[in-house]
Design a protein around this motif. Structure first.
Motif, mmCIF file in Angstrom:
data_model
loop_
_atom_site.group_PDB
_atom_site.id
_atom_site.type_symbol
_atom_site.label_atom_id
_atom_site.label_comp_id
_atom_site.label_asym_id
_atom_site.label_seq_id
_atom_site.Cartn_x
_atom_site.Cartn_y
_atom_site.Cartn_z
ATOM 1 N N ALA A 276 0.862 -1.110 -0.121
ATOM 2 C CA ALA A 276 -0.140 0.042 0.072
ATOM 3 C C ALA A 276 0.939 1.169 0.055
ATOM 4 O O ALA A 276 1.615 1.478 1.046
ATOM 5 N N GLU A 277 0.919 1.742 -1.296
ATOM 6 C CA GLU A 277 2.153 2.907 -1.167
ATOM 7 C C GLU A 277 1.389 3.949 -0.326
ATOM 8 O O GLU A 277 0.070 4.125 -0.358
ATOM 9 N N ALA A 280 -1.275 6.063 -1.806
ATOM 10 C CA ALA A 280 -2.595 5.275 -2.003
ATOM 11 C C ALA A 280 -3.660 6.052 -1.372
ATOM 12 O O ALA A 280 -3.730 6.567 0.106
ATOM 13 N N PRO A 281 -5.204 5.836 -1.814
ATOM 14 C CA PRO A 281 -6.298 6.317 -1.199
ATOM 15 C C PRO A 281 -6.288 5.759 0.200
ATOM 16 O O PRO A 281 -6.028 4.356 0.554
ATOM 17 N N ASP A 284 -8.011 2.252 0.337
ATOM 18 C CA ASP A 284 -6.847 1.013 -0.046
ATOM 19 C C ASP A 284 -5.886 0.680 1.071
ATOM 20 O O ASP A 284 -5.576 -0.625 1.138
ATOM 21 N N LYS A 285 -5.565 1.707 1.859
ATOM 22 C CA LYS A 285 -4.593 1.568 2.913
ATOM 23 C C LYS A 285 -5.240 0.611 4.048
ATOM 24 O O LYS A 285 -4.902 -0.163 4.744
ATOM 25 N N ALA A 288 -5.496 -2.997 2.930
ATOM 26 C CA ALA A 288 -4.222 -3.630 3.115
ATOM 27 C C ALA A 288 -3.978 -3.953 4.478
ATOM 28 O O ALA A 288 -3.378 -5.017 4.958
ATOM 29 N N ASP A 357 6.712 3.203 3.916
ATOM 30 C CA ASP A 357 6.095 3.643 2.640
ATOM 31 C C ASP A 357 5.675 2.732 1.437
ATOM 32 O O ASP A 357 4.959 2.866 0.494
ATOM 33 N N TYR A 358 6.048 1.350 1.743
ATOM 34 C CA TYR A 358 5.703 0.465 0.914
ATOM 35 C C TYR A 358 4.407 -0.465 1.217
ATOM 36 O O TYR A 358 3.690 -1.198 0.457
ATOM 37 N N GLY A 359 3.962 -0.217 2.431
ATOM 38 C CA GLY A 359 2.502 -1.120 2.867
ATOM 39 C C GLY A 359 2.857 -1.209 4.213
ATOM 40 O O GLY A 359 3.191 -0.875 5.141
#
Length: 636
Positions: A276-277, A280-281, A284-285, A288, A357-359
């Motif tokens: 989840a970048e 990302a919205p 979406d986060k 994840a 920052d990657y998820g």
């Protein structure tokens, strides 16, 4: 994917390049106040470009070329009036743009400046601008905030001037489409080549013709003045080989510098990543994170299944296939939240859900290698080499002046200097005034341009005295002495006769080939075609086949209103070519993507042309006077 150095290297380089740009513009007021003085290299309007500004820009350009070319860099390429003039022209272009910006009251605002600086990725931490990183980066380059921001503001201002012109470089789609159709035009072409070897027997060149050429072109047969020299090289490297360092000294250094040989603690971990970048919205986060928490719950119930779940669920393509294993790494190799978690866990322990920052990650610590000091034996050789280098540098500093004095005071021989400093007297090959060093080793020898200048001086040639000690590289001195001297001369005729006859024969052959080719072309154009043509092949500007450039130019200049059309062209060194054009096809429709690409390329070219024309107009507007005589002295 978590290697911080690897991921940020390019960003950091871009930023460092930005803050290391030469301070080319210093403010309009300082230029206007500059009333000129001795040694100015140019005048632009009421302002001047000083010798100091020129020399600084000249050195910077040299260093840029040195960095780009590496071992292929040759200072002599840059040490010409033309190269110095190019540097001055660059400074003049900068100056006229600056004056125009001042006249138009163009200015980069604080908001524009802040926008550029705060968006530099290397200055951000957790997605936010970091003042501490900003100050640290500037400090590393020896710059102040005020100085850097003044420089950047000036650059942004000048971009407004140039950008306003460059942005007008537009090319219509219809124009680009027409050019593309021309480029894609296909011409069916057959060929007939006249080979020079067919005419060799007809070419007659006698000794009298060769003698006539020899007498008329004596300069071609000159043998330049030459010397053979002996020389000695005093360098820190040579003295390093003479230096000895005892084991006790090496051990003492190791004991007092153990911080240099500390190996950082390494840890091995496996992880499961649900991506989840940072941008990302939120929905979406949240999705994840919920999945990661569900996997964590499953792991708590079945801890032994970590690798199995990682293979199935982890979205890190680099580690999922290995059960999430990332191998051993030091703290700085990972992004901060990930590293902080890994280095807080106990071996075998699994973390909660960790966000980066990657998820979202679930991390398991699988191994620990404690930090330790490298053993003495492992670094002994490294320390010994370093201490020898330090000793050699000190010894060189002490020896350089004595060496220079000795070769001067005992100028009839290099032996005293060689004996005193335990150096080998070496002998060069025959050298000319313009002999260029073939490699780095020759640069520190009698073939060095500075040494050659000294060897061909009157005192060295006539009196066979030692040259002065010449610095050919940092910590490297060379002194030389002429052993033999050959004045300039001319090769005897008999020595070069065969080569002259061969050259004149080749020229005569090409004349015969051209004459025959033109005769055949005239017959073809009159309707007589009895040649054995090669099979016809398609040729276009975009797919030129294997035809020489001269042939392609002639083929696409040919009038093809009536077919077949015939073309004849000299092929330098390869005789004469006759070509028959039998068919011409030009596409009616072209690919829109290709048209857009060509349109963009031509727009860039048009922008370059417009910018060049604009600079020429500004030069005329403000008046430019370049003092070329001041550039002749390269030391200024």
């Amino acid at each position: 994917m978590f290697d911080a150095v690897r991921n940020n290297k390019r960003i950091v380089q871009v930023f460092l390049a930005l803050i290391a740009l030469p301070f080319a513009f210093f403010g309009v007021e300082s230029y206007v106040r500059n009333a000129g003085g001795d040694g100015d290299v140019a005048k632009v309007g009421k302002t001047t470009i000083s010798a100091q500004e020129f020399q600084r820009a000249y050195r910077e350009q040299q260093e840029r070329l040195r960095g780009a070319l590496g071992a292929n860099f040759d200072a002599k390429m840059f040490d010409t009036p033309e190269a110095r003039l190019n540097v001055v022209n660059g400074l003049v272009d900068q100056r006229v743009l600056l004056l125009e910006a001042a006249k138009g009251r163009l200015y980069a605002s604080d908001a524009q400046l802040a926008q550029v600086i705060t968006r530099i990725p290397a200055l951000q931490e957790d997605g936010q601008f970091s003042q501490a990183k900003y100050e640290q980066a500037l400090k590393a380059q020896g710059l102040t905030i005020q100085g850097f921001e003044a420089q950047l503001r000036q650059d942004l201002t000048l971009q407004q001037v140039v950008g306003a012109v460059a942005d007008t470089g537009l090319v219509a789609k219809a124009q680009a489409a027409q050019v593309l159709r021309i480029q894609m035009e296909n011409r069916e072409v057959a060929a007939y080549l006249l080979n020079p070897s067919q005419f060799v027997a007809k070419a007659k060149v006698d000794e009298a013709a060769a003698r006539k050429y020899y007498d008329a072109n004596g300069a071609q047969f000159q043998v330049p003045e030459q010397v053979k020299a002996e020389y000695v090289v005093l360098s820190a490297d040579a003295l390093k080989a003479q230096s000895a360092v005892g084991d006790a000294e090496v051990k003492a250094w190791y004991d007092s510098h153990q911080d240099r040989y500390q190996q950082a603690e390494e840890r091995r971990a496996s992880h499961i990543l649900i991506m989840a970048e940072a941008a990302a919205p939120a929905a979406d986060k949240a999705k994840a994170k919920a999945k990661a928490e569900a996997l964590l719950a499953e792991l708590k119930a079945n801890p032994a299944k970590f690798a199995e779940i990682a293979k199935k669920e982890s979205q890190d393509p680099g580690s999922a296939a290995n059960g999430g294993d990332l191998g051993f790494f030091v703290r700085g190799a990972m992004v901060k939240p990930f590293a902080d978690t890994v280095f807080s866990l106990k071996e075998g322990e699994t973390s909660g859900v960790v966000q980066t920052d990657y998820g979202y990650h679930i991390i398991k610590l699988t191994g620990i290698k404690p930090g330790k000091v490298k053993p003495f034996e492992a670094v002994k050789g490294e320390i010994e080499a370093e201490l020898k280098a330090q000793a050699a540098a000190r010894k060189y500093a002490e020896a350089a002046e004595n060496f220079s004095n000795l070769v001067y005071e005992q100028s009839d021989s290099l032996k005293p200097a060689a004996d005193k400093f335990k150096l080998t007297i070496q002998t060069s090959a025959w050298l000319t005034r313009n002999a260029a060093p073939a490699d780095a080793a020759q640069a520190a020898s009698a073939a060095n341009p500075k040494v050659l200048d000294a060897l061909f001086a009157d005192d060295a040639l006539k009196n066979k005295r030692n040259t002065a000690a010449v610095e050919v590289a940092p910590n490297t001195l060379v002194a030389a002495r002429v052993l033999e001297h050959k004045p300039a001369s001319q090769h005897p005729f008999d020595e070069v006769k065969a080569a002259i006859i061969e050259q004149l024969t080749r020229q005569e052959v090409l004349k015969l080939v051209k004459a025959e080719g033109e005769s055949q072309l005239a017959k073809l154009q009159s309707g007589e075609d009895k040649l054995a043509w090669s099979p016809a092949k398609g040729v276009s500007r975009m797919s030129p086949s294997q035809l020489p450039r001269e042939a392609l130019v002639a083929l696409f200049k040919a009038d093809v209103k009536k077919l077949p059309a015939y073309v004849g062209v000299e092929l330098p060194g390869n005789g004469y070519g006759l070509f028959k054009i039998t068919k011409v096809e030009r596409p009616e429709k072209v690919d829109d993507t290709q048209v857009a690409r060509l349109q963009e390329q031509y727009a860039q070219f048009a922008a370059q042309q417009d910018t060049a024309a604009y600079l020429a107009a500004l030069r005329k507007k403000y008046g430019v006077e370049i003092h070329k005589a001041a550039l002749e002295n390269k030391e200024r």
